[in-house]
Design an enzyme around this catalytic site. Structure first.
Site, PDB file in Angstrom:
ATOM      1  N   ASP A  87       0.799  -1.218   0.000  1.00 23.87           N
ATOM      2  CA  ASP A  87       0.000   0.000   0.000  1.00 23.87           C
ATOM      3  C   ASP A  87       0.836   1.276   0.000  1.00 23.87           C
ATOM      4  OD1 ASP A  87      -2.034  -1.767   0.065  1.00 23.87           O
ATOM      5  OD2 ASP A  87      -2.951  -1.050   1.910  1.00 23.87           O
ATOM      6  N   CYS A 128       2.604  -7.363   4.300  1.00 26.10           N
ATOM      7  CA  CYS A 128       1.929  -6.091   4.025  1.00 26.10           C
ATOM      8  C   CYS A 128       0.420  -6.260   4.047  1.00 26.10           C
ATOM      9  CB  CYS A 128       2.375  -5.521   2.682  1.00 26.10           C
ATOM     10  SG  CYS A 128       1.820  -3.815   2.453  1.00 26.10           S
ATOM     11  N   CYS A 200       5.168  -1.440   7.988  1.00 22.37           N
ATOM     12  CA  CYS A 200       5.032  -0.133   8.640  1.00 22.37           C
ATOM     13  C   CYS A 200       4.853  -0.289  10.146  1.00 22.37           C
ATOM     14  CB  CYS A 200       3.856   0.616   8.059  1.00 22.37           C
ATOM     15  SG  CYS A 200       4.041   1.018   6.309  1.00 22.37           S
ATOM     16  N   GLU A 450      -7.493   3.515  -0.668  1.00 24.45           N
ATOM     17  CA  GLU A 450      -7.192   4.240   0.566  1.00 24.45           C
ATOM     18  C   GLU A 450      -6.826   5.681   0.225  1.00 24.45           C
ATOM     19  OE1 GLU A 450      -4.135   2.126   2.638  1.00 24.45           O
ATOM     20  OE2 GLU A 450      -5.491   0.530   3.262  1.00 24.45           O
ATOM     21  N   SER A 476      -6.146   4.398   5.066  1.00 22.09           N
ATOM     22  CA  SER A 476      -5.031   3.628   5.592  1.00 22.09           C
ATOM     23  C   SER A 476      -5.154   3.532   7.107  1.00 22.09           C
ATOM     24  CB  SER A 476      -3.719   4.322   5.227  1.00 22.09           C
ATOM     25  OG  SER A 476      -2.648   3.802   5.972  1.00 22.09           O
TER      26      SER A 476
END
Length: 573
Positions: A87, A128, A200, A450, A476
């Site tokens: 993403d 992810c 992330c 997103e 997101s």
């Protein structure tokens, strides 16, 4: 321990047992397997590893470590790969239309590989966002003994004496556009924000679904918050490979683990951690694979009574590494269980119940990341469901870290994200307005994009607390501010969001759980009569096919009838 298995009732007998399977066995001999190894159960090891992004670069290594665990438990590992759409790289352009679609492709590709090669069990590695639910959906669909392994989060970057994540870079783009950040500073930030391998670091979608995997019982306790670069990830991968053989021996399957109560536990953990609103898509989609009725409203009801307990980015201060060091998901669940907010009798991949696993955890009073459920950050409200005249099929907002829970203002309407982002860049967004981004839903996008680029840019310009944003698309897990997604019915289906005009007053109350359009029924009826459906730019290919099959967001944006329409379960072939 090493088990001895009778393959006469396992799927792999169809490719390895009896004289009629001699041609099949010839392929296994070609790959160097011995007669004894072919006689073992075949265990699929699915990896979403690739070079697309740091989320995925360690997955193949970890999957290969799991091979040794499978062999130690008496199985024969067979690794295969599937896709991911990352993403952070797909964000802010047409590539994001592929993101949610990839969840279905991942689940389908794992299903087809397991079916085609008759694997008896599954260990799956993902890093992810959509690859996590995609893998778990495949496990529930196939219902062979399975364990999910998260590849681990990235370590925080360090910039100007503070921890940073990729969200700081997205917000830096907004500050640069506002003239508040020189290009040299933005360049230095982008080079520091992501220091190595892993997904992330905040409580964005990947870490939210990693927490879900432990809470729902599909991952080994304490495994998913371990950062990607830590060598203990190898131990976790080996343990998963060995433990899946124990599950096979004991005939413990994903649908034995993922009961209605287990899904309720998972929803609790999403809300308690201030997790991603995307969980309200993925939990119903996973439940759908198991034949369990669950939609956005069911999830939202659980959110309402869940204390917000984990001080994690984007609403809080800390990242996944800090949560791991504080004790991880099980530390948080220990406090939830103590307050009667979890079902402790749910089975897990350990072969023990969630409560039995939690009994082995000692509460750490010295850490600062996870609050006790008796004294949480907020009594409720990490994530909130909304419903009203603007969203009869519901909507969702993350309120973790927000001070303002009510908003009313005139609409500024955009029919795609690019137009909204251009308005943000050109400083054409009015303070006090409700930004509407529509025709970005599952069908209308297609793909339900997103909106992180837009929301982060608003924050970077100092507008994050001065406007609200609603969309039939998604946000997101890294988004912060008064940002409401999954508005349904979507514009492409003729929902009220498609009838809004500039200047219409929109009222939002995240405390009461309402979202309403202040326009009379007569005016809306007149607008509905004039409304015409739109064609997307996608008349062929995967996105076209997705748009033909995808259901509404509040039911998980699924593309097939699910377990309720099954005529057989793969594991029993």
């Amino acid at each position: 321990m090493t088990h001895i298995f009778d393959k006469s009732h396992l799927p792999s007998r169809h490719v390895s047992v009896g004289p009629e399977r001699a041609p099949h066995r010839s392929y296994y001999y070609a790959m160097g397997l011995s007669e004894e190894e072919i006689a073992r159960p075949f265990v699929g090891i699915a990896s979403a590893g690739n070079d697309s992004a740091p989320c995925n670069t360690m997955l193949d290594h970890q999957a290969d470590i799991a091979r040794a665990g499978v062999e130690a438990g008496g199985g024969m590992p067979r690794r295969f790969n599937t896709i991911t759409v990352t993403d952070g790289i797909a964000m802010g352009h047409q590539g994001m239309k592929s993101s949610l679609v990839s969840r279905e492709v991942i689940a389908d590709s794992v299903e087809l590989s397991v079916r085609g090669h008759c694997y008896d069990a599954l260990v799956a590695f993902a890093g992810c966002d959509k690859s996590l639910p995609g893998m778990m959906m495949a496990m529930l669909r196939l219902n062979v003994p399975s364990i999910f392994v998260y590849g681990g989060s990235i370590l925080p970057g360090r910039f100007q004496d503070r921890d940073v994540t990729v969200v700081d870079v997205f917000e830096g783009v907004g500050r640069y556009a506002a003239g508040a950040c020189p290009l040299s500073e933005l360049t230095a930030l982008e080079k520091a924000a992501c220091p190595g391998h892993g997904a992330c670091g905040g409580q964005f979608t990947a870490n939210t679904m990693a927490c879900v995997a432990e809470a729902i019982g599909l991952s080994l306790p304490g495994s998913n918050m371990v950062p990607a670069p830590y060598t203990t990830r190898d131990q976790m991968a080996h343990a998963a490979g060995a433990q899946v053989m124990e599950l096979l021996a004991r005939k413990i399957r994903p649908r034995d683990i993922c009961t209605r109560e287990a899904f309720e536990n998972a929803a609790r953990v999403v809300a308690a951690t201030g997790g991603s609103t995307n969980a309200a898509l993925h939990l119903p989609a996973m439940a759908h694979e198991a034949g369990i009725e669950m939609d956005l409203f069911d999830v939202a009801e659980i959110f309402k009574t869940t204390p917000y307990m984990a001080d994690l980015k984007p609403g809080g201060q800390y990242v996944a590494k800090d949560m791991y060091e504080a004790g991880g998901v099980y530390m948080l669940m220990k406090s939830l269980l103590r307050e009667g907010l979890l079902h402790g009798n749910c089975m897990t991949v350990t072969g023990r119940t969630l409560g039995e696993n939690i009994d082995e955890v000692t509460w750490n009073p010295d850490q600062k990341v996870i609050y006790d459920a008796k004294a949480p950050i907020m009594p409720t409200g990490g994530v909130v469901g909304l419903r009203g005249s603007l969203a009869p099929d519901g909507a969702i907002v993350k309120v973790a870290g927000m001070d303002r829970l009510q908003f009313s203002g005139p609409a500024q309407v955009f029919d795609c994200e690019e137009d909204a982002f251009a308005a943000v860049e050109n400083r054409a967004i009015n303070e006090g307005s409700v930004i509407v981004i529509r025709y970005e839903g599952p069908k209308g996008g297609p793909g339900m994009r997103e909106m992180l680029s837009t929301t982060a840019a608003l924050y970077g310009q100092g507008m994050g607390e001065k406007v609200a944003l609603i969309t039939d698309g998604r946000f997101s897990g890294a988004t912060r501010g008064f940002c409401i997604g999954h508005v349904g019915p979507e514009a492409a289906e003729g929902g009220p969001i498609g009838l809004i005009e500039d200047g219409d007053i929109i009222n939002i109350d995240a405390e009461a759980g309402t979202i309403d359009l202040d326009v009379s029924a007569d005016i809306l009826a007149r607008r509905r009569k004039d409304w015409q459906p739109r064609m997307t730019d996608y008349g062929a290919g995967a996105l076209w096919r997705y748009a033909q099959n995808v259901g509404p967001a509040y039911k998980g944006a699924v593309t097939h009838p699910g377990a309720k329409n099954e005529r057989h379960v793969y594991a029993d072939i």
